[in-house]
Design a protein around this motif. Structure first.
Motif, mmCIF file in Angstrom:
data_model
loop_
_atom_site.group_PDB
_atom_site.id
_atom_site.type_symbol
_atom_site.label_atom_id
_atom_site.label_comp_id
_atom_site.label_asym_id
_atom_site.label_seq_id
_atom_site.Cartn_x
_atom_site.Cartn_y
_atom_site.Cartn_z
ATOM 1 N N TYR A 91 31.343 59.661 44.551
ATOM 2 C CA TYR A 91 29.955 59.525 44.156
ATOM 3 C C TYR A 91 29.380 60.456 43.229
ATOM 4 C CZ TYR A 91 28.549 56.073 47.501
ATOM 5 O OH TYR A 91 28.298 54.795 48.230
ATOM 6 N N TRP A 92 30.172 61.974 43.544
ATOM 7 C CA TRP A 92 29.801 62.892 42.670
ATOM 8 C C TRP A 92 30.148 62.874 41.158
ATOM 9 C CZ3 TRP A 92 32.764 66.179 39.737
ATOM 10 C CH2 TRP A 92 32.472 67.303 39.273
ATOM 11 N N ALA A 93 31.324 62.234 41.071
ATOM 12 C CA ALA A 93 31.601 61.879 39.551
ATOM 13 C C ALA A 93 30.575 60.790 38.939
ATOM 14 C CB ALA A 93 33.166 61.401 39.742
ATOM 15 N N PHE A 94 30.212 59.888 39.503
ATOM 16 C CA PHE A 94 29.398 59.136 39.019
ATOM 17 C C PHE A 94 27.937 59.761 38.560
ATOM 18 C CE2 PHE A 94 32.068 55.857 40.270
ATOM 19 C CZ PHE A 94 32.167 54.800 39.034
ATOM 20 N N CYS A 95 27.472 60.312 39.498
ATOM 21 C CA CYS A 95 26.171 61.059 39.679
ATOM 22 C C CYS A 95 26.269 62.409 38.599
ATOM 23 C CB CYS A 95 25.557 61.423 40.760
ATOM 24 S SG CYS A 95 25.410 60.188 42.145
ATOM 25 N N PHE A 96 27.390 63.130 38.503
ATOM 26 C CA PHE A 96 27.423 64.085 37.796
ATOM 27 C C PHE A 96 27.552 63.561 36.222
ATOM 28 C CE2 PHE A 96 29.994 67.413 35.319
ATOM 29 C CZ PHE A 96 28.952 68.606 35.533
ATOM 30 N N SER A 97 28.251 62.588 36.028
ATOM 31 C CA SER A 97 28.431 61.925 34.627
ATOM 32 C C SER A 97 26.864 61.432 34.028
ATOM 33 C CB SER A 97 29.402 60.915 34.816
ATOM 34 O OG SER A 97 30.773 61.109 35.136
ATOM 35 N N MET A 98 26.339 60.935 34.960
ATOM 36 C CA MET A 98 24.752 60.681 34.561
ATOM 37 C C MET A 98 24.021 61.690 34.376
ATOM 38 S SD MET A 98 23.832 57.197 36.723
ATOM 39 C CE MET A 98 24.349 57.730 38.336
ATOM 40 N N SER A 99 24.099 62.815 34.957
ATOM 41 C CA SER A 99 23.358 64.062 34.937
ATOM 42 C C SER A 99 23.772 64.624 33.309
ATOM 43 C CB SER A 99 23.481 64.827 36.082
ATOM 44 O OG SER A 99 22.904 66.164 35.713
ATOM 45 N N ARG A 100 24.869 64.846 33.159
ATOM 46 C CA ARG A 100 25.433 65.529 32.163
ATOM 47 C C ARG A 100 25.274 64.761 30.841
ATOM 48 N NH1 ARG A 100 25.285 69.978 32.303
ATOM 49 N NH2 ARG A 100 23.864 69.522 33.899
ATOM 50 N N TYR A 101 25.266 63.350 30.800
ATOM 51 C CA TYR A 101 24.908 62.597 29.678
ATOM 52 C C TYR A 101 23.582 62.718 29.359
ATOM 53 C CZ TYR A 101 24.384 58.843 26.279
ATOM 54 O OH TYR A 101 24.286 58.285 25.115
ATOM 55 N N ALA A 102 22.606 62.658 30.399
ATOM 56 C CA ALA A 102 21.083 62.991 30.393
ATOM 57 C C ALA A 102 20.850 64.393 29.647
ATOM 58 C CB ALA A 102 20.585 62.749 31.573
ATOM 59 N N THR A 103 21.511 65.195 29.977
ATOM 60 C CA THR A 103 21.290 66.814 29.336
ATOM 61 C C THR A 103 21.644 66.581 27.812
ATOM 62 O OG1 THR A 103 21.786 67.749 31.658
ATOM 63 C CG2 THR A 103 22.131 69.127 29.469
ATOM 64 N N PHE A 104 22.934 65.834 27.922
ATOM 65 C CA PHE A 104 23.231 65.733 26.450
ATOM 66 C C PHE A 104 22.328 65.057 25.382
ATOM 67 C CE2 PHE A 104 25.376 62.570 23.479
ATOM 68 C CZ PHE A 104 25.598 63.328 22.315
ATOM 69 N N THR A 105 21.620 64.064 25.891
ATOM 70 C CA THR A 105 20.683 63.337 25.240
ATOM 71 C C THR A 105 19.480 64.059 25.094
ATOM 72 O OG1 THR A 105 21.398 61.206 26.476
ATOM 73 C CG2 THR A 105 19.282 61.154 25.427
ATOM 74 N N GLU A 106 19.132 64.852 26.110
ATOM 75 C CA GLU A 106 17.941 65.705 25.826
ATOM 76 C C GLU A 106 18.258 66.744 25.134
ATOM 77 O OE1 GLU A 106 15.992 67.399 29.657
ATOM 78 O OE2 GLU A 106 17.470 66.070 30.650
ATOM 79 N N ARG A 107 19.142 67.322 24.713
ATOM 80 C CA ARG A 107 19.541 68.352 23.758
ATOM 81 C C ARG A 107 19.636 67.637 22.423
ATOM 82 N NH1 ARG A 107 24.336 71.429 26.556
ATOM 83 N NH2 ARG A 107 23.007 72.658 28.203
ATOM 84 N N ARG A 108 20.076 66.631 22.455
ATOM 85 C CA ARG A 108 19.935 65.719 20.834
ATOM 86 C C ARG A 108 18.873 65.362 20.547
ATOM 87 N NH1 ARG A 108 20.997 60.390 19.425
ATOM 88 N NH2 ARG A 108 21.096 59.759 21.489
ATOM 89 N N LEU A 109 17.891 64.914 21.543
ATOM 90 C CA LEU A 109 16.612 64.474 20.957
ATOM 91 C C LEU A 109 15.425 65.486 21.025
ATOM 92 C CD1 LEU A 109 16.502 61.064 22.883
ATOM 93 C CD2 LEU A 109 16.980 61.539 20.467
ATOM 94 N N HIS A 110 16.004 66.889 21.516
ATOM 95 C CA HIS A 110 15.015 67.737 21.452
ATOM 96 C C HIS A 110 14.111 67.652 22.528
ATOM 97 C CE1 HIS A 110 17.255 69.977 18.320
ATOM 98 N NE2 HIS A 110 16.968 68.920 17.431
ATOM 99 N N THR A 111 14.251 66.965 23.495
ATOM 100 C CA THR A 111 13.140 66.596 24.500
ATOM 101 C C THR A 111 12.488 67.846 25.080
ATOM 102 O OG1 THR A 111 14.735 64.779 25.267
ATOM 103 C CG2 THR A 111 12.973 65.533 26.885
ATOM 104 N N GLY A 112 13.090 68.840 25.455
ATOM 105 C CA GLY A 112 12.678 70.105 25.787
ATOM 106 C C GLY A 112 11.268 70.796 24.925
ATOM 107 N N HIS A 113 11.510 70.548 23.686
ATOM 108 C CA HIS A 113 10.660 71.005 22.612
ATOM 109 C C HIS A 113 10.935 72.503 22.475
ATOM 110 C CE1 HIS A 113 8.913 67.107 22.083
ATOM 111 N NE2 HIS A 113 8.664 66.970 23.520
ATOM 112 N N LYS A 114 12.123 73.007 22.474
ATOM 113 C CA LYS A 114 12.218 74.382 22.306
ATOM 114 C C LYS A 114 11.708 74.807 21.219
ATOM 115 C CE LYS A 114 16.350 73.992 25.371
ATOM 116 N NZ LYS A 114 17.746 74.478 25.533
ATOM 117 N N ARG A 115 11.144 76.097 21.045
ATOM 118 C CA ARG A 115 10.714 76.788 20.254
ATOM 119 C C ARG A 115 11.680 77.885 19.530
ATOM 120 N NH1 ARG A 115 5.176 75.914 19.501
ATOM 121 N NH2 ARG A 115 4.227 75.085 21.041
#
Length: 496
Positions: free
Chosen positions: A472-496
């Protein structure tokens, strides 16, 4: 030399070269000082938590590796010997791993599940890699060909669909065509341009309601035929209303034709005999059921949640009330209640002789339950969009759906990525609740294996639960890490 000349003579004509930071401000020592030992209290917390983490890691490593049993055929291999501390019983995992993955699926037919896993990976991995091309074809494969292939492989296909089933699909597809002008031209303009088709659709609904209320055989047969004729007529009129308008509306007709032909092709594929042995869903289990339920819920909940969120923010009172009522009702009950209702109560409301597969009822219940929560996540993203984005889209002359699809929803979904993935992770873990309706998911099938007397030992249960937790941890951690990668790629956090 004048004052002006003296000033000009000191103006630098080249930029100052960049210099590396001082050595005492870089390296691992500075990193530890800034993040872990920035103050006395921070250092104490770091030492305490670090010591606790090391102790816990050592205990787990000792149980899982150092003192573990690696070979054996029964419980004797997992019992302590010569006063040694007991460790993990890995022979038990090796013996039961096939059951944990495939459930009670026939051993000779497990290649079909392996093929489904391979087909899923072949579509998912290129989809998740941003640099790979042909994303449109990849999405089409994952949403059309892959579900059909999986369904045929897992069940065996050859459903012997009746001619009435094909007629029902044709009627539903034709009836669905009446909504295309509403999408293409907007609600008001779509009603004006397609009032004939909508009138035929209203008559279809009225006759269908009569066939449900009055059940004499002759009446039902006669009205069923009338419903089919009116449904097809409403679809034809609606498609003609689109075709005779501007060329931009033809894409809706093309999309409908592709979907209609694909639906009939899917029915023909389900009706074809591929020579596969039929396998009932009661024989499914383990990781297979967990992935089927979770993936179906994830894929279905996002579009349903988007529609519910748009309906809740709609200016039409009836649509808004229905959306709010559904969302609040579903969010007010636990998932276990929804599954229980779908399994036990739903057959009571169906006509005599009509029944649905237990797994299908679970899939519908999970998808509807998750869509209500997804609707609130998407609504939060929609409310975060500045009003100027809506006004700018309307100033460009975009219709409602053009504004939502091209301007608003891409921004809202980008903002909502963390919450969307959080919903997906919760849904993946909530699949363990399908045990309440008699489906054996990964956790349930593992608990069944723990009752095997041939492997009864003090470390059997801890070993089994450790492996299940890691899966369960492997699947959930993979989804979380890919979401973090997608956020950084799309600049979802709008970092200044």
């Amino acid at each position: 030399m004048t004052q002006h000349q003296r000033t000009i003579s000191y103006v630098r004509d080249q930029e100052t070269p960049f210099m590396p930071p001082p050595a005492n401000l870089t390296g691992w020592r500075q990193h530890l000082k800034e993040h872990y030992f920035s103050s006395f209290g921070s250092g104490i917390v770091t030492i305490v938590l670090g010591g606790l983490a090391l102790w816990l890691a050592w205990r787990i490593l000792g149980f899982a590796v150092v003192n573990a049993s690696w070979s054996g055929d029964n419980r004797e291999a997992c019992l302590a010997a010569d006063g040694m501390a007991q460790g993990a019983c890995w022979p038990f995992v090796t013996q039961k791993l096939g059951q944990w993955i495939y459930g009670f699926y026939p051993v000779a037919e497990r290649w079909r599940i392996n093929l489904c896993f391979a087909a899923f990976a072949a579509g998912l991995i290129p989809m998740l890699a941003p640099s790979l091309p042909y994303k449109g074809w990849n999405v089409a494969y994952l949403l059309t060909a892959f579900p059909l292939l999986t369904f045929v492989l897992l069940t065996g296909g050859n459903f012997d669909l009746s001619p009435g089933g094909y007629l029902s699909v044709i009627c539903l597809a034709s009836f669905a065509a009446t909504t295309l002008p509403l999408v293409a031209f907007g609600i008001d303009e779509g009603i004006r341009r397609n009032h004939t088709g909508l009138a035929l659709a209203a008559a279809t609904l009225l006759l269908w309601a009569m066939s449900v209320v009055y059940r004499p055989a002759l009446l039902v047969f006669g009205i069923a035929l009338d419903v089919a004729v009116l449904a097809i007529a409403s679809g034809v009129v609606s498609l003609w209303a689109l075709i005779k308008e501007e060329a931009g509306a033809n894409k809706f007709v093309i999309a409908w034709c592709i979907g209609f032909v694909g639906l009939l092709a899917a029915m023909l594929a389900l009706d074809f005999d591929f020579g596969l042995v039929p396998v009932e869903t009661s024989q499914w289990g383990g990781l297979t059921v967990t992935l089927v339920v979770s993936v179906t819920g994830i894929v279905a909940s996002l579009p349903l949640g988007i529609l519910l969120a748009l309906g809740r923010r709609s200016n039409m009172p009836a649509l808004r009330v229905l959306s709010v009522g559904f969302i609040e009702f579903v969010r007010g009950v636990p998932l276990i209640t929804v599954l229980f209702m779908a399994s036990v109560m739903l057959p009571l409301f169906l006509p005599p002789g009509m029944n649905f597969d237990k797994l299908l009822r679970a899939l519908v219940g999970v998808a509807l339950f998750s869509s209500a929560y997804m609707a609130e996540v998407v609504r939060g993203g929609l409310q975060a969009i500045p009003k100027g984005q809506y006004e700018g889209a309307m100033a460009l002359g975009l219709s409602y759906w053009q504004m939502m699809i091209k301007v608003i929803l891409p921004q809202a979904l980008k903002i909502s990525i963390p919450n969307i993935v959080s919903n997906f992770i919760v849904l993946f873990k909530d699949t363990t609740l399908v045990l309440i309706i008699g489906l054996f998911d990964l956790l349930a099938i593992a608990q069944t294996g723990l009752r095997d007397a041939a492997w009864a030992s003090p470390v059997t249960a801890p070993t089994g639960y450790l492996v299940i937790a890691l899966i369960y941890w492997a699947f959930c951690f993979s989804m979380s890490r890919y979401a973090t990668f997608t956020e950084r790629r799309l600049h979802t956090g709008h970092k200044r």
